[in-house]
Every structure is written in structure tokens, then in C-alpha cells.
Enzyme design. Structure first.
Site, mmCIF file in Angstrom:
data_model
loop_
_atom_site.group_PDB
_atom_site.id
_atom_site.type_symbol
_atom_site.label_atom_id
_atom_site.label_comp_id
_atom_site.label_asym_id
_atom_site.label_seq_id
_atom_site.Cartn_x
_atom_site.Cartn_y
_atom_site.Cartn_z
ATOM 1 N N SER A 137 -4.921 -4.133 -2.356
ATOM 2 C CA SER A 137 -4.202 -2.862 -2.313
ATOM 3 C C SER A 137 -5.209 -1.720 -2.319
ATOM 4 O O SER A 137 -6.382 -1.905 -2.631
ATOM 5 C CB SER A 137 -3.268 -2.736 -3.516
ATOM 6 N N ASP A 138 -4.757 -0.524 -1.990
ATOM 7 C CA ASP A 138 -5.564 0.660 -2.233
ATOM 8 C C ASP A 138 -5.241 1.153 -3.645
ATOM 9 O O ASP A 138 -4.415 0.591 -4.362
ATOM 10 C CB ASP A 138 -5.290 1.728 -1.168
#
Length: 748
Positions: A306-307
Site C-alpha cells: 500500500s501507499d
């Protein structure tokens, strides 16, 4: 017979290489699967958890992180011993020395290896244009500047040095390259892309991945690359960061997916997911995009991270989840393998509960962890988790600096040169002015020692700003300086005007300071009002103006350009930018860059070069395609002539490609480099065809009077497009190939 023997040898070597790679994969999966059987659920969830280093850094009595950074080993022990965390990221403040990084990473790895399974930590860092979070490292041109070179070899060479200097800090994983298509010029991360063309992004991106990873990621000079940001992130409707994009799947597959497919085919083993939403669905929640397309269709073997905090944002921002636990369920089931949490253990706690409740399957957990461990194995971390400080004598040194200069010199782009005012003669009196003239921030951009690059003037004070480079190049006695304005305020325009009266020429340095992501959002693409006011005031002096643009995106300069005699676009050239600009102005460097995006003339006319016929001026004479500078445009101090465009056949068959050749001659009086761009136009198609599309490019170097024949191959696949059934097809019809001002017709 000789050619047949060479062919057999080459095929034997290829089969051997492929066979060895397959054997290594079998060995890797055997190791990973054996380890996976030993792991508890908590250890597996820990491998899927990524925490930012500031959670473990010592602070002073006011809560500020101590610099140089020191680890709070008790806090680190909670992460590793209690939560079994498998990945750490970030810098937690400003850049650190290489020695301190080595100390920090060694402490982290030693604690990780003290656990019974001895699974090494995977540390990741943003290395957008070099190992920017280590002091003294090389800061290369940003991706948009590299794209202007149209030379993939330079992208590979830059990333090889970036890999070397990142591993010198004992960090094995970089969050780079950005493979988004920079089609929305308002977006504050355009400069992190390779521009608007899918082919250029694919070629430059895969070259960068090749440089990062090499033939063996476990090599002490290589790192794992991370494709960013999968996908559609780069074209928000509003132009603001992390805001919704509305891109039909046909468009996604036509323009946005190909660079990621090319990167997967090139061996990229990690991918960071788009923080925003796509057609109303946050990509972190989109199983179709993350699992079906990326892992299914593309056959991606690595893991998806994920960011920053983006799983939590599924409920905090996007409102598709009721709470953190619900967000974790949605994201993991969609195909996210690792959560950049980044500062607490809610993800680990909630994922454990979800598995026990049967809302996330053990198959999904095992798949994610298998992918993560596979990457760790391929990086050689199980075999060699710690680095050797003595292995990196070239770090930040002369050899790497000279390479940076060479690379940056091919990126600077000449857009206007009336009456051949450039290059300037020695001894000429120059007024240097504008807000970009005496700051490293406008050369380096973001991700430079700090996230926003705000301290570049301090950390890079041993490098030259444009003003300092001009003083060294033209002589202090020939340079006068007056800033005139800041980016947002008129300070002393009258001083600049007064000093211009004693100058022969004005070098007006305008553009942007450093920024990225949300802090870089703007509501108007027009260059700031104080800069326009300065340019207009200086134009009244009657002195010739050379405009130097240092910017991350194409700020509209149509209010300034008519007053200028010459225009240079330097984008964000990195630490050598000041010297490159000065040496271009004096003629030591012959500019060879070309525009990697369509430079708009108006704020509401933001078409790309691969426009449709209904967007062209032939259809819309009042407001059609009329950019300030077109994609692929760039001048030189020499002249090039294109001739003798030939196709070996006027009919393309499925099994018989067309060979294209063209002669390029240097008809000027000095050596120059030229990017030869081949476009193809499809005249009729079931999906409205583009006016033209780049299908090949090559950079060449020609001496005065020299001619070189350039060859391209056109296959039916190069002419394909995504139809309404979301299938890639090539339809029969007529096509036109265009190179410079030459064209030829063929049919398929």
C-alpha cells in the site's frame, strides 16, 4: 554456415539463462515454502506489516526527533519481537549520513535475525532521483527531465548509481520508478513521471528497473525496484493529488497499463498501489485491478504494498469501510500484500482477528507472505542480510558526479532561439534575475534530503545555483544579480529594471520551487503573477530576454514567451543543474532534449499530442490543438536534415514486419545529438484513431556533415489498440508513418 552456428550458440546461451533463472526460482520457492510451514499466523501477519522508522526514533524532551537519528531499541523490540514486523521504511526526518544509515540498518537487522526464524527485515526508501535521503549522494535529474533526453540508457545508468548508493546505506529496496502517464499537467507529481507518452514511459521505466535490479537483485550493488503507482493515479480529474480519476477501462488498458506490463515483463517484483480512487472505487479496494489484472493477466510474481496509510484511508477518506478492521478486510481481500500502516499496529491486530473470524482466508495470507518472502530471498537478504561498508568507495564521488553531469546535459531542452541569440558570447554583460536564479530547490525539486526538498539550499550548498554557475562560467565581473520577485510576491522589480539597463542580455529564471504530493496542489496552471510582472517590466527595457524555466510541470507562460528571444526548459535537472544551464548558455553544451509532454498555451486547453481528430485545429479552428510547444519539440545549436524515408514494403502482414529507414544529417557546424521520433497514424479504426502515436525513437550523435541511417521496425502489434471488447486488436486499413517532415503510406 557461420551465421547458423552463431544463431545456435545464441539460442543455447538463451536457453541456459532461462533455465538457470527457472532453477533459481524453484530453489527460492522451495526455501520460502519450507519457511512458510514453520510460521505462526502472527509471524505471517507481521511480514505483511510495514512501519515507518519514526515510530522507533529517539526524541528530545520536546518530542523532536534527535539528529543524527538514534533508535529506541525498546520501541523497535515491540515491533520485531511482539508484532513480528517484516518491513520498515522512510527516513523519519531529514537525510542521514551513510555511516549513520549503516549503523541503524545493522541494529534493525541484528534484532530481526535474533528471532527464531531469522527472517531479515526488508527496508524501503524513496529514491526518486538518487538516494536522496542519504547526505552526499548524487541527485540526478528527476524523471520528467530524464524523459526529455529520450535516451533509455541514461535512465539505466542513473538507476545503477542510485542502486549502488542506496545499497551503500545498507538499504535494499527503492520506491521507484514512477510509471504513471503524466497527462494531467496540473497534477503536482507530473515531474515524477516520464511524461505523457506510454512508449516513452515503458522504455525509460524498464531501463530504470534494469539499472536498479540488474541480472541479480542479490548483488550487493543492486536493489529491488518498486513500480509506482498502479494505476491511473497520474490523471486525477481535478488535477489535485489523491483525488478521483475517471478513466474507462478501455483507456486504462490503452495508455496506463502498458508501462506496468512492460515493467512486470522486465522483472519488477514490487508494486505500490494508487492512493486515489478510480471510477469511484479506491484502488486499494479494487480486486479487479490489483488481483485480476496485475496478478492474473500480467502474471506479477512479487508483492503489492500500500501507499502511506492508504488502507486506513478506506474509511477515513473514501468512506467505503466502516472502520479500520473493515478497511483491512477489504484491502487484503482485494490483493494488497503489505500495509504501509505506517505508525501503529492496528493493521496487525485487525488482520489477526479477521483471519480468526474467517473473513480473510489463510490462503490469502499465505499467498501474500509467500510473495514477500520470495522477494526477500531474491534480494539475497537470507544469505547476506548485512552490508559491508568498505564495498562502496565510489559513493558520491567524482565518477558518479561526472556521470550525473553527462546525463543532465542531454535533458536540457531549447525551445526558442530567435536570431541565434544563444549561445551567448564570452564577455557579454548579463543580468540574472527571477526567483529560480539563486536556489537549489528549483533545480532539485522534491524528494531531495527532505520530502518537500525545502532544505536543499543548506544540504546542497557545495553545488551551484544558476547564479553561482553563471558567475563561474561568464566571470563575476560580467554578472549582475537582482531577484526582482519571489514566487508569490513582488519585492523589488525596479531594482532589476535599473540593473538591466547596464546589461547586454537578461537571463530570466522563472518556474517553480520544490514540492510534491498534496502540498504541490495548485488551482491555476498559469505561472505566478509576480513572475509575469517581472518579465513585462524587463521587456520594456528593450534588452533581449533569455527565459530559463526550472519547473516540475508545464506552467503556462504564454504571457511571457512573446517578450523572450530564447527559452530553455531545464525541468528539475538535479544537483548539476546550475552548471548545465550555464554551460548551455555559453555553448559548451549543445542542447538535445525534447518535450516529454505537450506544453499548453492556455490553462483550459490541455490536450495530449495523441489527440483525436475532433480535437485538432482542422476540425476546431477556434480552440483546437494549439500548444505552446508540442510533445517531441526541441531545438539545437546545430541543424539536422531528414531525408530518404523508405519502407521496404507498402504492405504489412502478420508474419512480415515493415522495415523503416531514414537518413539524418547534421547540416550545421557543430556536433549535436538528435532524438529521432517515428509516429504512425491509423487513418480509420473502430475506435476513433489518434492523429498520431509515437511508435519508435532513437537518440543519435552526429558530427558536422555526418549522416546516419536510422532503422525502425513496424509490426502489427505496434499498431494495435484496445477495442470496445477490451481486446487488443490490429485492424486492416491504411496507415501513415511520419518522421520529422517526411511521411509514407502503407496498409495492413
Amino acid at each position: 554456415m557461420k551465421n547458423r552456428t552463431i544463431f545456435i550458440l545464441l539460442m543455447t546461451m538463451l536457453i541456459s539463462v532461462v533455465g538457470n533463472a527457472q532453477n533459481k526460482d524453484v530453489e527460492a520457492y522451495r526455501f520460502v515454502d519450507h519457511l512458510l510451514k514453520k510460521m505462526s499466523l502472527k509471524e505471517k501477519v507481521g511480514q505483511m506489516t510495514q512501519i515507518s522508522i519514526e515510530a522507533f526514533l529517539k526524541t528530545d524532551e520536546k518530542g523532536n526527533v534527535i539528529n543524527p537519528h538514534e533508535l529506541d531499541l525498546n520501541k523497535l523490540a515491540v515491533a520485531i519481537k511482539e508484532y513480528k514486523v517484516g518491513s520498515i521504511l522512510n527516513v523519519g526526518g531529514t537525510a542521514q549520513t551513510r555511516e549513520n544509515w549503516q549503523h541503524l540498518i545493522t541494529q534493525i537487522q541484528e534484532m530481526a535475525l535474533s528471532q527464531h526464524l531469522k527472517i531479515p527485515m526488508l527496508y524501503g526508501i524513496d529514491a526518486i532521483h538518487g538516494n536522496g535521503y542519504t547526505l552526499g549522494s548524487i541527485l540526478f535529474p528527476q524523471e520528467i527531465a530524464l524523459a526529455a533526453s529520450f535516451n533509455p540508457l541514461l535512465a539505466k545508468e542513473a538507476s545503477q548509481v542510485s542502486a549502488y548508493e542506496t545499497r551503500a546505506s545498507f538499504i535494499p529496496w527503492v520506491f521507484s520508478p514512477v510509471l504513471g502517464i503524466g497527462r494531467q499537467p496540473l497534477w503536482p507529481r507530473v515531474w515524477e513521471t516520464f511524461g505523457e507518452d506510454p512508449l516513452v514511459v515503458s522504455e525509460m521505466g524498464t531501463a530504470m528497473i534494469d539499472g536498479f535490479q540488474g541480472n541479480d537483485m542479490a548483488n550487493k550493488y543492486n536493489v529491488a525496484a518498486c513500480m509506482k503507482h498502479y494505476m491511473g493515479y497520474s490523471m486525477p480529474l481535478s488535477g489535485h493529488d489523491r483525488t478521483p480519476a475517471w478513466i474507462p477501462e478501455r483507456e486504462l488498458r490503452e495508455y496506463f497499463l502498458p508501462p506496468f506490463k512492460a515493467a512486470v515483463d522486465a522483472g519488477a517484483l514490487t508494486v505500490m498501489i494508487n492512493s486515489a480512487e478510480l471510477n469511484g472505487v479506491p484502488v486499494h479496494a479494487d480486486k479487479h485491478v490489483v488481483t485480476d489484472i496485475l496478478k492474473g493477466e500480467l502474471g506479477f510474481k512479487g508483492f503489492a504494498v500500500s501507499d502511506w496509510q492508504d488502507i486506513q484511508y478506506l474509511y477515513l477518506r473514501h468512506h467505503v469501510a466502516v472502520d479500520d478492521k473493515d478497511a483491512v478486510r477489504i484491502a487484503i481481500n482485494a490483493g494488497i500484500d503489505m500495509s504501509m500502516v505506517p505508525l501503529d499496529y492496528t493493521f496487525s491486530q485487525d488482520l489477526l482477528t479477521l483471519v480468526k473470524e474467517g473473513k480473510v482466508s489463510m490462503n490469502r495470507i499465505n499467498d501474500a507472505v509467500r510473495r514477500i518472502l520470495y522477494v526477500k530471498y531474491k534480494l539475497g537478504l537470507f544469505q547476506q542480510p548485512l552490508g559491508n561498508a568498505g564495498d562502496y568507495p565510489l559513493f558520491g564521488g567524482k565518477q558518479h558526479q561526472e556521470l550525473n553531469y553527462s546525463i543532465a546535459s542531454e535533458c536540457i531542452t531549447l525551445l526558442k532561439n530567435n536570431a541565434h541569440i544563444l549561445p551567448l558570447k564570452r564577455g557579454v554583460k548579463i543580468l540574472v534575475t527571477g526567483p529560480c536564479a539563486n536556489t537549489m530547490r528549483s533545480l532539485d525539486g522534491g524528494w531531495s534530503r527532505l520530502w518537500q526538498g525545502t532544505n536543499s539550499d543548506e544540504t546542497e550548498k557545495d553545488k551551484h545555483t544558476i547564479l553561482e554557475a553563471m558567475q563561474q562560467t561568464f566571470g563575476h565581473e560580467n554578472i549582475t544579480y537582482a531577484p526582482g520577485v519571489t514566487f508569490d510576491k513582488e519585492e523589488d522589480i525596479s531594482d532589476a529594471v535599473a540593473k538591466a539597463k547596464d546589461a547586454d542580455v537578461i537571463v530570466l529564471c522563472v518556474g517553480e520551487s520544490s514540492y510534491t504530493e498534496n502540498p504541490g496542489n495548485i488551482n491555476d496552471l498559469t505561472i505566478s503573477a509576480p513572475q509575469i510582472a517581472l518579465a513585462k517590466a524587463l521587456s520594456k527595457t528593450g534588452k533581449p530576454i533569455v527565459m530559463v524555466l526550472t519547473e516540475g510541470r508545464p506552467r503556462v507562460v504564454s504571457a511571457i514567451e512573446p517578450f523572450t528571444s530564447a527559452v530553455l526548459d531545464a525541468f528539475y535537472l538535479g544537483n548539476q543543474g546550475g552548471d548545465i544551464i550555464a554551460n548551455t548558455l555559453i555553448g559548451k553544451i549543445n542542447p538535445s532534449g525534447k518535450m516529454p509532454y505537450t506544453y499548453p498555451r492556455y490553462t483550459n486547453s490541455l490536450m495530449n499530442y495523441y489527440r483525436k481528430y475532433t480535437e485538432d485545429t482542422t476540425f476546431d479552428t477556434a480552440a483546437g490543438y494549439h500548444p505552446q510547444w508540442e510533445f517531441g519539440y526541441g531545438l539545437s545549436y546545430t541543424t539536422f536534415k531528414y531525408s530518404n524515408l523508405q519502407l521496404n514494403s507498402d504492405k504489412l502482414a502478420s508474419n512480415k514486419p515493415i522495415k523503416v529507414s531514414v537518413d539524418v544529417s547534421n547540416t550545421g557546424d557543430r556536433e549535436g545529438k538528435e532524438s529521432v521520433l517515428m509516429y504512425v497514424s491509423d487513418l480509420v479504426a473502430s475506435i476513433t484513431p489518434e492523429v498520431k502515436r509515437l511508435r519508435g525513437f532513437e537518440k543519435i550523435d552526429l558530427k558536422p556533415g555526418e549522416t546516419q541511417t536510422i532503422h525502425f521496425i513496424i509490426t502489427k502489434d505496434k499498431l494495435s489498440f484496445i477495442n470496445n471488447d477490451l481486446k487488443r486488436v490490429t485492424e486492416p486499413g491504411k496507415f501513415i508513418v511520419r518522421i520529422a517532415d517526411l511521411k509514407a503510406e502503407f496498409s495492413y
